[in-house]
Write a protein that holds these residues in place. Structure first.
Motif, PDB file in Angstrom:
ATOM      1  N   VAL A   1       0.768  -1.030  -0.072  1.00  0.00           N
ATOM      2  CA  VAL A   1      -0.113   0.010   0.016  1.00  0.00           C
ATOM      3  C   VAL A   1       0.921   1.229  -0.040  1.00  0.00           C
ATOM      4  O   VAL A   1       1.591   1.285   0.965  1.00  0.00           O
ATOM      5  CB  VAL A   1      -0.815   0.025   1.254  1.00  0.00           C
ATOM      6  CG1 VAL A   1      -1.572   1.177   1.434  1.00  0.00           C
ATOM      7  CG2 VAL A   1      -1.590  -1.212   1.252  1.00  0.00           C
ATOM      8  N   GLY A   2       0.589   2.075  -1.129  1.00  0.00           N
ATOM      9  CA  GLY A   2       1.757   3.125  -1.154  1.00  0.00           C
ATOM     10  C   GLY A   2       1.245   4.288  -0.034  1.00  0.00           C
ATOM     11  O   GLY A   2       0.371   4.494   0.290  1.00  0.00           O
ATOM     12  N   LEU A   3       2.270   4.933   0.161  1.00  0.00           N
ATOM     13  CA  LEU A   3       2.115   6.186   0.931  1.00  0.00           C
ATOM     14  C   LEU A   3       1.736   7.411   0.200  1.00  0.00           C
ATOM     15  O   LEU A   3       2.180   7.611  -1.107  1.00  0.00           O
ATOM     16  CB  LEU A   3       3.430   6.759   1.802  1.00  0.00           C
ATOM     17  CG  LEU A   3       3.963   5.650   2.679  1.00  0.00           C
ATOM     18  CD1 LEU A   3       5.202   5.978   3.165  1.00  0.00           C
ATOM     19  CD2 LEU A   3       3.087   5.355   3.914  1.00  0.00           C
ATOM     20  N   PRO A   4       0.787   8.264   0.754  1.00  0.00           N
ATOM     21  CA  PRO A   4       0.389   9.292  -0.053  1.00  0.00           C
ATOM     22  C   PRO A   4       1.647  10.304  -0.393  1.00  0.00           C
ATOM     23  O   PRO A   4       2.549  10.517   0.749  1.00  0.00           O
ATOM     24  CB  PRO A   4      -0.752  10.165   0.805  1.00  0.00           C
ATOM     25  CG  PRO A   4      -0.385   9.612   2.257  1.00  0.00           C
ATOM     26  CD  PRO A   4       0.428   8.233   2.242  1.00  0.00           C
ATOM     27  N   GLY A   5       1.632  10.864  -1.443  1.00  0.00           N
ATOM     28  CA  GLY A   5       2.583  12.025  -1.850  1.00  0.00           C
ATOM     29  C   GLY A   5       2.398  13.177  -1.085  1.00  0.00           C
ATOM     30  O   GLY A   5       1.151  13.463  -0.551  1.00  0.00           O
ATOM     31  N   PRO A   6       3.099  14.262  -1.130  1.00  0.00           N
ATOM     32  CA  PRO A   6       2.863  15.246  -0.758  1.00  0.00           C
ATOM     33  C   PRO A   6       1.883  16.310  -1.579  1.00  0.00           C
ATOM     34  O   PRO A   6       1.755  16.102  -2.765  1.00  0.00           O
ATOM     35  CB  PRO A   6       4.252  16.399  -0.935  1.00  0.00           C
ATOM     36  CG  PRO A   6       4.913  15.427  -1.967  1.00  0.00           C
ATOM     37  CD  PRO A   6       4.381  14.238  -1.890  1.00  0.00           C
ATOM     38  N   GLU A   7       1.083  16.691  -0.635  1.00  0.00           N
ATOM     39  CA  GLU A   7      -0.292  17.298  -1.454  1.00  0.00           C
ATOM     40  C   GLU A   7       0.128  18.721  -2.016  1.00  0.00           C
ATOM     41  O   GLU A   7       1.022  19.526  -1.685  1.00  0.00           O
ATOM     42  CB  GLU A   7      -1.215  17.860  -0.457  1.00  0.00           C
ATOM     43  CG  GLU A   7      -1.868  16.388   0.147  1.00  0.00           C
ATOM     44  CD  GLU A   7      -3.376  17.173   0.699  1.00  0.00           C
ATOM     45  OE1 GLU A   7      -3.994  18.079   0.283  1.00  0.00           O
ATOM     46  OE2 GLU A   7      -3.822  16.516   1.783  1.00  0.00           O
ATOM     47  N   ARG A   8      -0.412  19.032  -3.148  1.00  0.00           N
ATOM     48  CA  ARG A   8      -0.224  20.152  -4.059  1.00  0.00           C
ATOM     49  C   ARG A   8      -1.370  20.739  -4.160  1.00  0.00           C
ATOM     50  O   ARG A   8      -2.295  20.305  -4.313  1.00  0.00           O
ATOM     51  CB  ARG A   8       0.467  19.727  -5.559  1.00  0.00           C
ATOM     52  CG  ARG A   8       1.919  19.037  -5.466  1.00  0.00           C
ATOM     53  CD  ARG A   8       2.088  18.250  -6.600  1.00  0.00           C
ATOM     54  NE  ARG A   8       2.075  19.133  -7.805  1.00  0.00           N
ATOM     55  CZ  ARG A   8       2.204  19.035  -9.065  1.00  0.00           C
ATOM     56  NH1 ARG A   8       2.199  17.958  -9.476  1.00  0.00           N
ATOM     57  NH2 ARG A   8       2.126  20.034  -9.873  1.00  0.00           N
TER      58      ARG A   8
ATOM     59  N   ALA B   1      -0.362  23.018 -10.047  1.00  0.00           N
ATOM     60  CA  ALA B   1      -0.591  22.128 -11.459  1.00  0.00           C
ATOM     61  C   ALA B   1      -0.929  23.046 -12.653  1.00  0.00           C
ATOM     62  O   ALA B   1      -0.232  22.811 -13.807  1.00  0.00           O
ATOM     63  CB  ALA B   1      -1.689  20.847 -11.207  1.00  0.00           C
ATOM     64  N   VAL B   2      -1.563  23.924 -12.384  1.00  0.00           N
ATOM     65  CA  VAL B   2      -2.087  25.002 -13.355  1.00  0.00           C
ATOM     66  C   VAL B   2      -0.730  25.829 -13.912  1.00  0.00           C
ATOM     67  O   VAL B   2      -0.559  25.898 -15.154  1.00  0.00           O
ATOM     68  CB  VAL B   2      -3.049  25.908 -13.020  1.00  0.00           C
ATOM     69  CG1 VAL B   2      -3.543  27.121 -13.907  1.00  0.00           C
ATOM     70  CG2 VAL B   2      -4.463  25.187 -12.715  1.00  0.00           C
ATOM     71  N   ALA B   3      -0.039  26.328 -12.828  1.00  0.00           N
ATOM     72  CA  ALA B   3       1.208  27.064 -13.069  1.00  0.00           C
ATOM     73  C   ALA B   3       1.998  26.273 -13.873  1.00  0.00           C
ATOM     74  O   ALA B   3       2.754  26.751 -14.803  1.00  0.00           O
ATOM     75  CB  ALA B   3       1.836  27.485 -11.972  1.00  0.00           C
ATOM     76  N   GLU B   4       2.355  24.971 -13.368  1.00  0.00           N
ATOM     77  CA  GLU B   4       3.363  24.088 -14.260  1.00  0.00           C
ATOM     78  C   GLU B   4       3.008  23.780 -15.666  1.00  0.00           C
ATOM     79  O   GLU B   4       3.529  23.739 -16.618  1.00  0.00           O
ATOM     80  CB  GLU B   4       3.468  22.770 -13.486  1.00  0.00           C
ATOM     81  CG  GLU B   4       4.333  22.860 -12.215  1.00  0.00           C
ATOM     82  CD  GLU B   4       4.112  21.670 -11.509  1.00  0.00           C
ATOM     83  OE1 GLU B   4       3.661  20.606 -11.603  1.00  0.00           O
ATOM     84  OE2 GLU B   4       4.855  21.622 -10.380  1.00  0.00           O
ATOM     85  N   LYS B   5       1.546  23.725 -15.862  1.00  0.00           N
ATOM     86  CA  LYS B   5       0.934  23.702 -17.247  1.00  0.00           C
ATOM     87  C   LYS B   5       1.317  24.653 -18.061  1.00  0.00           C
ATOM     88  O   LYS B   5       1.756  24.648 -19.089  1.00  0.00           O
ATOM     89  CB  LYS B   5      -0.526  23.304 -17.431  1.00  0.00           C
ATOM     90  CG  LYS B   5      -1.041  22.981 -18.426  1.00  0.00           C
ATOM     91  CD  LYS B   5      -2.425  22.652 -18.579  1.00  0.00           C
ATOM     92  CE  LYS B   5      -3.062  22.081 -19.735  1.00  0.00           C
ATOM     93  NZ  LYS B   5      -4.701  21.667 -19.774  1.00  0.00           N
ATOM     94  N   VAL B   6       1.181  26.115 -17.487  1.00  0.00           N
ATOM     95  CA  VAL B   6       1.401  27.192 -18.317  1.00  0.00           C
ATOM     96  C   VAL B   6       2.787  27.251 -18.543  1.00  0.00           C
ATOM     97  O   VAL B   6       3.091  27.561 -19.663  1.00  0.00           O
ATOM     98  CB  VAL B   6       1.001  28.462 -17.225  1.00  0.00           C
ATOM     99  CG1 VAL B   6       1.201  29.838 -18.087  1.00  0.00           C
ATOM    100  CG2 VAL B   6      -0.646  28.438 -17.174  1.00  0.00           C
ATOM    101  N   VAL B   7       3.777  26.911 -17.637  1.00  0.00           N
ATOM    102  CA  VAL B   7       4.859  27.111 -18.084  1.00  0.00           C
ATOM    103  C   VAL B   7       5.361  26.064 -19.316  1.00  0.00           C
ATOM    104  O   VAL B   7       6.245  26.476 -20.156  1.00  0.00           O
ATOM    105  CB  VAL B   7       6.055  26.730 -16.635  1.00  0.00           C
ATOM    106  CG1 VAL B   7       7.350  26.700 -17.082  1.00  0.00           C
ATOM    107  CG2 VAL B   7       5.909  27.914 -15.584  1.00  0.00           C
ATOM    108  N   GLU B   8       4.726  24.954 -18.895  1.00  0.00           N
ATOM    109  CA  GLU B   8       5.150  23.764 -20.111  1.00  0.00           C
ATOM    110  C   GLU B   8       4.602  24.230 -21.548  1.00  0.00           C
ATOM    111  O   GLU B   8       5.102  24.355 -22.442  1.00  0.00           O
ATOM    112  CB  GLU B   8       4.324  22.632 -19.725  1.00  0.00           C
ATOM    113  CG  GLU B   8       4.725  21.418 -20.548  1.00  0.00           C
ATOM    114  CD  GLU B   8       6.508  21.201 -20.697  1.00  0.00           C
ATOM    115  OE1 GLU B   8       6.820  20.766 -21.518  1.00  0.00           O
ATOM    116  OE2 GLU B   8       6.925  21.190 -19.494  1.00  0.00           O
ATOM    117  N   GLU B   9       3.437  25.039 -21.501  1.00  0.00           N
ATOM    118  CA  GLU B   9       2.937  25.598 -22.740  1.00  0.00           C
ATOM    119  C   GLU B   9       3.485  26.510 -23.172  1.00  0.00           C
ATOM    120  O   GLU B   9       3.835  26.644 -24.516  1.00  0.00           O
ATOM    121  CB  GLU B   9       1.397  26.103 -22.560  1.00  0.00           C
ATOM    122  CG  GLU B   9       0.452  24.757 -22.190  1.00  0.00           C
ATOM    123  CD  GLU B   9       0.210  23.992 -23.546  1.00  0.00           C
ATOM    124  OE1 GLU B   9       0.281  24.654 -24.519  1.00  0.00           O
ATOM    125  OE2 GLU B   9       0.015  22.755 -23.347  1.00  0.00           O
TER     126      GLU B   9
END
Length: 100
Positions: free
Chosen positions: A56-63, A68-76
């Protein structure tokens, strides 16, 4: 661990954090239990590879959603920059006269 702060009242944020961690641990324990039950329901012959089914995996850090939107904008923006660079190269190559 922190005996000198034990007598101090806990903040509301601390209580929320503890509640969140307890709910997460409860979900992981429930998942482990379900995995064990599923394993015990299988025939003995199919129980050879139990290690992967019990993990059973541990939960990752919450974001935050905006991250996520900012990372998508940077990628675009990176993709747009590459498209412009490619278009500029195409224009420059078409403007150069052919040498014999």
């Amino acid at each position: 661990e922190k005996l000198h702060t034990e007598a101090k009242p806990a903040s509301e944020r601390t209580i929320f954090r503890l509640e969140f961690e307890m709910r997460a641990e409860e979900r992981r324990s429930q998942q482990r239990f379900e995995n064990l039950m599923r394993l015990l329901e299988e025939p003995r012959v199919l129980r050879k590879d139990i290690h992967d089914s019990l993990i059973v995996g541990l939960p990752g850090p919450e974001r935050k959603p905006w991250v996520a939107v900012a990372e998508k904008v940077v990628e675009e923006e990176k993709k747009e920059k590459e498209r412009r660079k490619h278009a500029k190269q195409l224009l420059n190559s078409s403007e150069e006269p052919d040498s014999p």
